[in-house]
Structures are given as structure tokens and as C-alpha cells.
Write a protein that holds these residues in place. Sequence first.
Motif, PDB file in Angstrom:
ATOM      1  N   ASN A 427       8.977  24.847  16.400  1.00 28.36           N
ATOM      2  CA  ASN A 427       7.561  24.649  16.687  1.00 28.36           C
ATOM      3  C   ASN A 427       6.679  24.969  15.478  1.00 28.36           C
ATOM      4  OD1 ASN A 427       7.937  23.910  19.411  1.00 28.36           O
ATOM      5  ND2 ASN A 427       8.122  26.048  20.007  1.00 28.36           N
ATOM      6  N   TYR A 428       7.180  25.868  14.618  1.00 25.23           N
ATOM      7  CA  TYR A 428       6.360  26.342  13.510  1.00 25.23           C
ATOM      8  C   TYR A 428       7.018  26.185  12.142  1.00 25.23           C
ATOM      9  CZ  TYR A 428       3.764  28.555  17.292  1.00 25.23           C
ATOM     10  OH  TYR A 428       3.038  28.771  18.443  1.00 25.23           O
ATOM     11  N   GLN A 429       8.277  25.772  12.131  1.00 23.02           N
ATOM     12  CA  GLN A 429       8.996  25.697  10.861  1.00 23.02           C
ATOM     13  C   GLN A 429       9.726  24.368  10.732  1.00 23.02           C
ATOM     14  OE1 GLN A 429      11.272  29.114  11.850  1.00 23.02           O
ATOM     15  NE2 GLN A 429      10.016  30.544  10.684  1.00 23.02           N
ATOM     16  N   ASN A 430       9.875  23.922   9.496  1.00 21.76           N
ATOM     17  CA  ASN A 430      10.605  22.699   9.183  1.00 21.76           C
ATOM     18  C   ASN A 430      11.762  23.066   8.270  1.00 21.76           C
ATOM     19  OD1 ASN A 430      11.340  19.992   8.757  1.00 21.76           O
ATOM     20  ND2 ASN A 430      10.063  19.872   6.934  1.00 21.76           N
ATOM     21  N   ALA A 431      13.007  22.826   8.731  1.00 17.67           N
ATOM     22  CA  ALA A 431      14.190  23.179   7.941  1.00 17.67           C
ATOM     23  C   ALA A 431      14.402  22.134   6.851  1.00 17.67           C
ATOM     24  CB  ALA A 431      15.411  23.277   8.841  1.00 17.67           C
ATOM     25  N   VAL A 432      14.241  22.543   5.600  1.00 24.32           N
ATOM     26  CA  VAL A 432      14.435  21.612   4.481  1.00 24.32           C
ATOM     27  C   VAL A 432      15.847  21.687   3.936  1.00 24.32           C
ATOM     28  CG1 VAL A 432      12.014  21.635   3.835  1.00 24.32           C
ATOM     29  CG2 VAL A 432      13.549  23.320   2.838  1.00 24.32           C
ATOM     30  N   ALA A 433      16.600  22.728   4.324  1.00 22.34           N
ATOM     31  CA  ALA A 433      17.986  22.857   3.875  1.00 22.34           C
ATOM     32  C   ALA A 433      18.708  23.832   4.796  1.00 22.34           C
ATOM     33  CB  ALA A 433      18.053  23.341   2.428  1.00 22.34           C
ATOM     34  N   HIS A 434      20.047  23.681   4.865  1.00 21.25           N
ATOM     35  CA  HIS A 434      20.896  24.584   5.640  1.00 21.25           C
ATOM     36  C   HIS A 434      21.959  25.158   4.711  1.00 21.25           C
ATOM     37  CE1 HIS A 434      19.382  23.353   9.674  1.00 21.25           C
ATOM     38  NE2 HIS A 434      19.115  22.234   9.022  1.00 21.25           N
ATOM     39  N   VAL A 435      22.184  26.466   4.784  1.00 21.32           N
ATOM     40  CA  VAL A 435      23.170  27.130   3.936  1.00 21.32           C
ATOM     41  C   VAL A 435      24.041  28.036   4.791  1.00 21.32           C
ATOM     42  CG1 VAL A 435      21.686  27.074   1.897  1.00 21.32           C
ATOM     43  CG2 VAL A 435      21.608  29.057   3.427  1.00 21.32           C
ATOM     44  N   THR A 436      25.172  28.422   4.230  1.00 23.89           N
ATOM     45  CA  THR A 436      26.070  29.365   4.898  1.00 23.89           C
ATOM     46  C   THR A 436      25.833  30.755   4.336  1.00 23.89           C
ATOM     47  OG1 THR A 436      27.736  27.649   5.216  1.00 23.89           O
ATOM     48  CG2 THR A 436      28.473  29.939   5.377  1.00 23.89           C
ATOM     49  N   ASP A 437      25.623  31.735   5.220  1.00 24.88           N
ATOM     50  CA  ASP A 437      25.406  33.116   4.807  1.00 24.88           C
ATOM     51  C   ASP A 437      26.019  34.019   5.869  1.00 24.88           C
ATOM     52  OD1 ASP A 437      24.432  35.686   4.196  1.00 24.88           O
ATOM     53  OD2 ASP A 437      22.651  34.855   3.230  1.00 24.88           O
ATOM     54  N   VAL A 438      27.141  34.645   5.522  1.00 23.26           N
ATOM     55  CA  VAL A 438      27.872  35.460   6.499  1.00 23.26           C
ATOM     56  C   VAL A 438      27.094  36.716   6.887  1.00 23.26           C
ATOM     57  CG1 VAL A 438      30.119  34.627   5.739  1.00 23.26           C
ATOM     58  CG2 VAL A 438      29.107  36.632   4.628  1.00 23.26           C
ATOM     59  N   ASP A 439      26.075  37.079   6.115  1.00 32.11           N
ATOM     60  CA  ASP A 439      25.308  38.296   6.405  1.00 32.11           C
ATOM     61  C   ASP A 439      24.166  38.043   7.386  1.00 32.11           C
ATOM     62  OD1 ASP A 439      26.867  39.817   4.635  1.00 32.11           O
ATOM     63  OD2 ASP A 439      25.629  39.206   2.925  1.00 32.11           O
ATOM     64  N   LEU A 440      23.942  36.794   7.738  1.00 36.25           N
ATOM     65  CA  LEU A 440      22.839  36.470   8.639  1.00 36.25           C
ATOM     66  C   LEU A 440      23.359  35.830   9.921  1.00 36.25           C
ATOM     67  CD1 LEU A 440      20.198  34.972   6.170  1.00 36.25           C
ATOM     68  CD2 LEU A 440      20.094  37.190   7.301  1.00 36.25           C
ATOM     69  N   PRO A 441      22.722  36.109  11.050  1.00 39.65           N
ATOM     70  CA  PRO A 441      23.094  35.425  12.295  1.00 39.65           C
ATOM     71  C   PRO A 441      22.840  33.928  12.189  1.00 39.65           C
ATOM     72  CG  PRO A 441      21.685  37.332  12.725  1.00 39.65           C
ATOM     73  CD  PRO A 441      21.649  37.096  11.250  1.00 39.65           C
TER      74      PRO A 441
END
Length: 469
Positions: A427-441
Amino acid sequence: MKSIVGMHYWEQKIHLSWSSEESISTAAFNLPADLRKDDIYSDSSVLGGVLRAVREYLGQKVGITDFGLIVCTPDSFGLEDIRRIYSAGREVGIDIVRTLCETMSLALSIYGEYDFDGRMLAAVVGDGRVGVSEYEFSDRGVRKIDTYAAGKWGTTAFHKAPFLGGYANKLFDTTEAQVLFCAGNMNSTITFEQSIKSYADYSPAFANRGMQMKMVDSKSIIEGLGYYCGKLEEREAFVGLGVMDTLTPYDIFLEINGQMFRVINADTEFPGSEGIEMRKMPEGNGTETFKVYENRNKGFYQIGEVEVPTDNVQDFLKKPVWVGLGVNKDRELSLVIQNMATEAYLEFPVGPAQAQGATAGSGDDITEFIEKILPIIDNLEYASKFAQDEDNPYTKGIIQTYENAVKILEENGITIISGEGEPFDFNYQNAVAHVTDVDLPENTVKQVMQTGYVYKGKVIRTASVIVAN
């Protein structure tokens, strides 16, 4: 038989087309000086004058007095823009039969000229705007798959074009189309071709590097519109032409008593209906309020509203229901509520938004003003964020200026959208890229690339973020 005439506004001229038994006729004329604007569709009074000029030209120069009009629109047009065209037609007594976007008109022309089945991309570039949509050709006709980019575009860098939603990651990266047809004037099509080649270098995921690009004359748009005129007139040469268009290039959301739900995807065909199932609807207090929004590039834009006394829907509360929107051939919306157990349903016409919503006025003027000053705020933010020496008096001045600017915005009802480290919110954000980060949910915002802003609950600009998943 009533004639159907197509109208296209291109390079400050009105272009017209209509069908005969097996062919298409076209004509063009200059508008009077007081009607010659960059965008005739934005002002209802100007559009009414244009429609009257069309009627006068058809009657005096062509001899067509009894007609319905198909209006060719930019691909960026949503339901509210189209509603304005129908309204202007009613005010001047002209029957607006249908609206058709520019890339669909181009696709119909290509379909009539080239003999192939499969996917193609249609692009229309000119007058400072761009539209790119994908179509499928088959023996059933032309079917729109999706609109990728649409809106004002004045740069040669195509990755900065007005992509819709997250479609920037889809354009050319996943398309099955092997050919792109582009219509426009010579300068704009050459610029577009160069921009696409640069985009291929910019985007490592560019899928079809062997894609052919064919430049065609802008007359193809009006010719394709003429094919559609022949189909609606049921002329034998065109009656078999199938045209499957989408409702709007934007997702449609329904707000039910303050809670938001997506009910129609941008690639939904019409006429028809779509909605969602829910265990129970959010309840109001004496009145059930339903608001309809298009999720445009810069946030939600209210296009309709329905208010229903609670007593009228009592049998549908606290029960599993299907709630959705129906749409007819003229893109008119209706609210549908169905009891999942008994299949009993209610249907209400969706009226225009109230003054505090999407109507023109001081709210829109303020929004436009905010949009104009955001680039200045962005520059201050970037300078503050990447300052090397925070003890430098010059750097301190920039940081203080940015903090003061943010404070002024907040004092005037404008709040920041960031969300770094928090769950992604479309609703408030636009994903411009997706990355893998094991430290984040999963589905967590890793980094904010561009800050977003909200003014009194209305999203002025979504935040551009990188999401970890």
C-alpha cells in the motif's frame, strides 16, 4: 445503419476513421486555437468543445450526421479518465460508444496487416508520453496481456519511464514476445529504439536480446481504430475480429469501512466481475461505506463510492460473503455482495467519489505542489545521507536544512514512508528489487532507495525499496 467513427488526438490534430464495406477511410483536421492543448482530455469543457468540432466536421465535410464515437486514449488512462470522456459526450449529445487505448488500436492494425500468431509488444511514443503493452494474436483476434509502461516520458533513459507498479522487472525480462512494433513520429521512434537498446544494457535480465523492433507510421493507430469501427458496425469484413481488452492498467482496491482489499487485478478483462471471499465484512456504524480506488503510480486514487444503510445488508453481516465489483462494456462499476451459503446477492451502482476523494479542487492543487518540491527534498536527503564529514559547517548546514524541511512537511500533514527493517507493505511501498538475506525475515524491507510521502492519508509517492525474501 448508425455509423461508428473513431477519434484520435495526435500531435494537436484530430484524426478520424470509419469503415466502409471492406476498407477504412481516414481524415484529419486542425482544432480551433482555443481548443488546441497538449491534453484535451484533462479539461471537460475543452473536451466538450472538441467533440462539438468533430460533429461539425463530420456533418459538413464527410456527410456523417448520425454516429457513435470511439475515443482513442493514452494507455495511462484509468477508469476516472474514461468516465470523464463519457460524461463530456453526454453533455454535448454525442454517443460515446467505447474507448480504446492507443496500443490496442496499433495492435489491431498490425493484426490486420501481418499474418502471425503469438505474442507481440505494441509501443506508442509521442507528445511527451509513452505506452507499452503486450498482446497475443490468435485466430480469435487480439487479446491484451498487460500494460507495462504508460504515462508522461521526456527522457531518453527508458528505465526511468513511468512503469506501472512493479512491472519494470517484467518488461522484456519475462515477455514471450519476439517482436516490438512502435508507432510515433520519426524523432520519437528513433529515440525510443535507442532507449530500448540502452535499457537492454541497463537490465541484465533482458530476456529477448534477439527481439525485432519494427517502426511503423502513427497512421497505423487510426487505421486500427477503423477496424474496430467496422467490427462494431458488424460489417462482414470485420465482424470476425476478436478484441479482448483489459479494464484498466491499474489494480482496483475496495475499501470497506476503512479496511482495504484488492478486488481487481490490472490485467482483468471486461465485461465481467471479480472480487474476494471473506469470512465476514468489516462493519460500519449504522452505514456501510465502500470506496473504490485505482492504485496508480503515486498512490491510491479514489474513483467511486457506495454508502448503504446497515439495515439493507443485515443478512450479509457476520457471515461468509463474496464481495466484488462488476463492470459492463462501458466500464461502469457496480458493487456486488453475495451470501456464500444461500447465494443471495445485492448489487449497487458505484457512484462518483465525494469531494474529499479524487475530484478536482484545492486538494489536487496541494498534491501537485508537493510533487513539485519533492525533488528538492530528495536532493537534501541524499546530500545528508552520504555526507563524508558531518563536522564540516557546510555539511551541517545541509543536514539542518533537510531536518527543517521534514519538520515543515510534518507540520502541514505530510508524513514520511520508509519502513526499513519492517514488513513490506504494497500500500505504501514499491519493490524495485528483491535480494536474499539470511539475517532478515521473508518479505522484509532491507533498504529504502527513495523515501515516500503521505498527505492526509493519501499516498503522494510510494517508497521505492529493496525487499529481502
